[in-house]
Design an enzyme around this catalytic site. Structure first.
Site, PDB file in Angstrom:
ATOM      1  N   GLY A 152     -17.239  14.633   5.862  1.00 12.40           N
ATOM      2  CA  GLY A 152     -18.025  15.632   6.594  1.00 12.40           C
ATOM      3  C   GLY A 152     -18.835  16.510   5.648  1.00 12.40           C
ATOM      4  N   TYR A 173      -0.968   5.327  11.995  1.00 14.47           N
ATOM      5  CA  TYR A 173      -2.399   5.586  11.777  1.00 14.47           C
ATOM      6  C   TYR A 173      -3.224   4.368  12.190  1.00 14.47           C
ATOM      7  CZ  TYR A 173      -6.732   6.497   9.175  1.00 14.47           C
ATOM      8  OH  TYR A 173      -8.050   6.676   8.822  1.00 14.47           O
ATOM      9  N   ASN A 181     -11.249   2.223   0.784  1.00 17.36           N
ATOM     10  CA  ASN A 181     -10.677   3.494   0.315  1.00 17.36           C
ATOM     11  C   ASN A 181     -11.763   4.451  -0.168  1.00 17.36           C
ATOM     12  OD1 ASN A 181      -8.428   1.657   0.462  1.00 17.36           O
ATOM     13  ND2 ASN A 181      -7.273   3.247  -0.610  1.00 17.36           N
ATOM     14  N   HIS A 238      -4.535  10.396  -1.157  1.00 18.02           N
ATOM     15  CA  HIS A 238      -4.774   8.993  -1.458  1.00 18.02           C
ATOM     16  C   HIS A 238      -4.692   8.773  -2.971  1.00 18.02           C
ATOM     17  CE1 HIS A 238      -6.709   8.985   2.637  1.00 18.02           C
ATOM     18  NE2 HIS A 238      -5.927   7.932   2.667  1.00 18.02           N
TER      19      HIS A 238
HETATM   20  O1  GFB Z   1      -4.889   5.445  -1.331  1.00 20.81           O
HETATM   21  P1  GFB Z   1      -3.492   4.988  -1.130  1.00 20.81           P
HETATM   22  O2  GFB Z   1      -2.414   6.030  -1.074  1.00 20.81           O
HETATM   23  O3  GFB Z   1      -3.367   4.209   0.244  1.00 20.81           O
HETATM   24  O4  GFB Z   1      -3.169   3.928  -2.277  1.00 20.81           O
HETATM   25  P2  GFB Z   1      -3.531   2.681   0.649  1.00 20.81           P
HETATM   26  C1  GFB Z   1      -1.865   3.465  -2.428  1.00 20.81           C
HETATM   27  C2  GFB Z   1      -1.835   2.475  -3.572  1.00 20.81           C
HETATM   28  O5  GFB Z   1      -2.006   3.184  -4.821  1.00 20.81           O
HETATM   29  C3  GFB Z   1      -0.471   1.798  -3.637  1.00 20.81           C
HETATM   30  C4  GFB Z   1      -0.819   3.087  -5.598  1.00 20.81           C
HETATM   31  O6  GFB Z   1      -0.617   0.493  -4.154  1.00 20.81           O
HETATM   32  C5  GFB Z   1       0.273   2.683  -4.618  1.00 20.81           C
HETATM   33  O7  GFB Z   1       1.298   1.942  -5.281  1.00 20.81           O
HETATM   34  N1  GFB Z   1      -0.562   4.390  -6.250  1.00 20.81           N
HETATM   35  C6  GFB Z   1      -0.262   4.541  -7.548  1.00 20.81           C
HETATM   36  C7  GFB Z   1      -0.622   5.601  -5.669  1.00 20.81           C
HETATM   37  N2  GFB Z   1      -0.089   5.839  -7.839  1.00 20.81           N
HETATM   38  C8  GFB Z   1      -0.327   6.527  -6.674  1.00 20.81           C
HETATM   39  C9  GFB Z   1      -0.317   7.912  -6.348  1.00 20.81           C
HETATM   40  O8  GFB Z   1      -0.061   8.785  -7.186  1.00 20.81           O
HETATM   41  N3  GFB Z   1      -0.624   8.255  -5.062  1.00 20.81           N
HETATM   42  C10 GFB Z   1      -0.927   7.304  -4.115  1.00 20.81           C
HETATM   43  N4  GFB Z   1      -1.233   7.711  -2.872  1.00 20.81           N
HETATM   44  N5  GFB Z   1      -0.932   5.969  -4.387  1.00 20.81           N
HETATM   45  C11 GFB Z   1      -4.046   3.866   2.861  1.00 20.81           C
HETATM   46  C12 GFB Z   1      -3.464   4.058   4.235  1.00 20.81           C
HETATM   47  O9  GFB Z   1      -3.436   2.781   2.240  1.00 20.81           O
HETATM   48  O10 GFB Z   1      -5.413   3.554   2.920  1.00 20.81           O
HETATM   49  C13 GFB Z   1      -4.184   5.161   4.933  1.00 20.81           C
HETATM   50  O11 GFB Z   1      -2.088   4.286   4.145  1.00 20.81           O
HETATM   51  C14 GFB Z   1      -5.671   5.168   4.731  1.00 20.81           C
HETATM   52  O12 GFB Z   1      -3.857   5.085   6.299  1.00 20.81           O
HETATM   53  C15 GFB Z   1      -6.136   4.666   3.368  1.00 20.81           C
HETATM   54  O13 GFB Z   1      -6.283   4.456   5.731  1.00 20.81           O
HETATM   55  C16 GFB Z   1      -7.607   4.290   3.352  1.00 20.81           C
HETATM   56  O14 GFB Z   1      -4.856   2.199   0.224  1.00 20.81           O
HETATM   57  O15 GFB Z   1      -2.351   1.899   0.264  1.00 20.81           O
END
Ligand code: GFB
Length: 333
Positions: free
Chosen positions: A16, A146, A175, A189
């Site tokens: 946004g 979600y 992403n 994320h």
């Molecule tokens: O962006 P993220 O949290 O979501 O990325 P997804 C997760 C990936 O990053 C996994 C790795 O493979 C994790 O193992 N990772 C490594 C980490 N270090 C970190 C960290 O410090 N924080 C996080 N968050 N991840 C999401 C969906 O999936 O995609 C949501 O759950 C949303 O609903 C988003 O739609 C676009 O890409 O896995």
């Protein structure tokens, strides 16, 4: 003739905010059409809780809405989704139903509605995934709440289009990352989470007074990335491109590039000047979906010349924004 009115939900979020910047720049470049350019109303959660249909109806009535760009959602990274599937489903379902029912009630014929590539099946019949694969099989268990709320938004748009002749277009970004993102250490994320935690580790702040930086998971998962400003520009173009209608009501938005988590972590480390030899991987944490590559073939049919901002450049801009804003209350625990 009165001006057209465009309502944008989720305006305090990363996309946004990027859209506000993009439209401001666009209007500056097209000053001579100022009198005919639409009114853009950037709605934030401070203006209206979208789960409150009565309040939202008053806004639709007051603004005489002609078009909608629906960005608002309860979002979070993998680990937040794993923890809060109930809230992710229930709140997003309420928001989406209120917005689309009021679009119909106020005869909004055209709108852009934001989905996400993570709602696609984790084991599709082939990669990269085409738009039509979206409901082939259940989403990844980590974010069912979600994912199903977004799939229901897609189904709502599809059937309002078929039954009432609307052009409600769903865009499905990979992403997203960029300025104004949610950098919360526990709920963010991947990219904002790593930037924030690696920054704290580099400057040995608080609980990050450590010799190593720990990546959650194996680092082997693969992701595609889209810079928020890129996405904002594309949403704007799709809204006003009448060649895009109910016949192509779901479009994946991505470049051709895909990275492992490890590659992204190293790109951030180079930018922050953090020694990659101090990076460790903790495979006790879930990788989430190991691969969710989507196709941009349909996108390229409409935008053959769009040049995506490269990940290295987007990360540079995002880290600069983070460092400039880090001392503001938004980031302090
Ligand atoms: O962006 P993220 O949290 O979501 O990325 P997804 C997760 C990936 O990053 C996994 C790795 O493979 C994790 O193992 N990772 C490594 C980490 N270090 C970190 C960290 O410090 N924080 C996080 N968050 N991840 C999401 C969906 O999936 O995609 C949501 O759950 C949303 O609903 C988003 O739609 C676009 O890409 O896995």
């Amino acid at each position: 003739m009165s001006k057209l009115n465009v309502l944008i939900t989720g305006s305090s979020g990363m996309v946004g905010q990027s859209l506000q910047q993009y439209i401001a720049q666009y209007n500056l470049r097209h000053k001579n059409t100022k009198n005919s350019s639409p009114n853009y109303y950037f709605l934030t959660r401070e203006d209206c809780d979208l789960t409150d249909k009565v309040k939202l109806r008053e806004i639709f009535k007051k603004l005489k809405v002609n078009f909608v760009i629906h960005l608002a959602a309860k979002v979070g990274g993998l680990y937040m989704n794993m923890k809060y599937n109930v809230e992710m489903f229930m709140e997003n379902m309420k928001i989406n139903m209120n917005v689309i029912e009021l679009c119909h009630e106020f005869n909004v014929n055209r709108g852009v509605f934001c989905l996400s590539s993570c709602i696609f099946p984790p084991e599709p019949k082939s990669f990269p995934m085409k738009e039509e694969y979206i409901c082939d099989s259940p989403p990844h268990p980590s974010n069912e709440g979600y994912a199903y709320s977004k799939r229901m938004l897609y189904i709502m748009c599809k059937h309002y289009n078929q039954q009432y002749g609307r052009d409600y277009i769903c865009v499905s970004p990979v992403n997203l990352y960029g300025a104004y993102d949610n950098f919360d250490i526990n709920n963010s994320h991947l990219i904002p989470g790593i930037i924030h935690k690696m920054y704290l580790t580099k400057y040995q702040e608080g609980e990050y007074k450590k010799d190593t930086y720990e990546v959650l998971g194996t680092g082997k998962a693969q992701r595609q990335f889209l810079f928020a400003m890129d996405f904002a520009c594309i949403i704007f173009k799709i809204l006003w491109n009448k060649d895009i209608d109910k016949k192509n009501m779901l479009i994946n938005i991505c470049s051709d590039k895909e990275y492992t988590i490890k590659q992204v972590v190293q790109l951030i480390a180079f930018n922050l000047d953090y020694d990659i030899h101090n990076i460790v991987y903790n495979n006790k944490y879930s990788d989430g979906c190991i691969k969710k590559t989507v196709s941009n073939k349909l996108f390229r049919k409409f935008f053959p010349d769009h040049k995506f901002i490269p990940l290295e450049n987007g990360l540079d801009a995002t880290i600069s924004w983070f460092e400039k804003n880090y001392n503001k209350p938004r980031f302090r625990k």
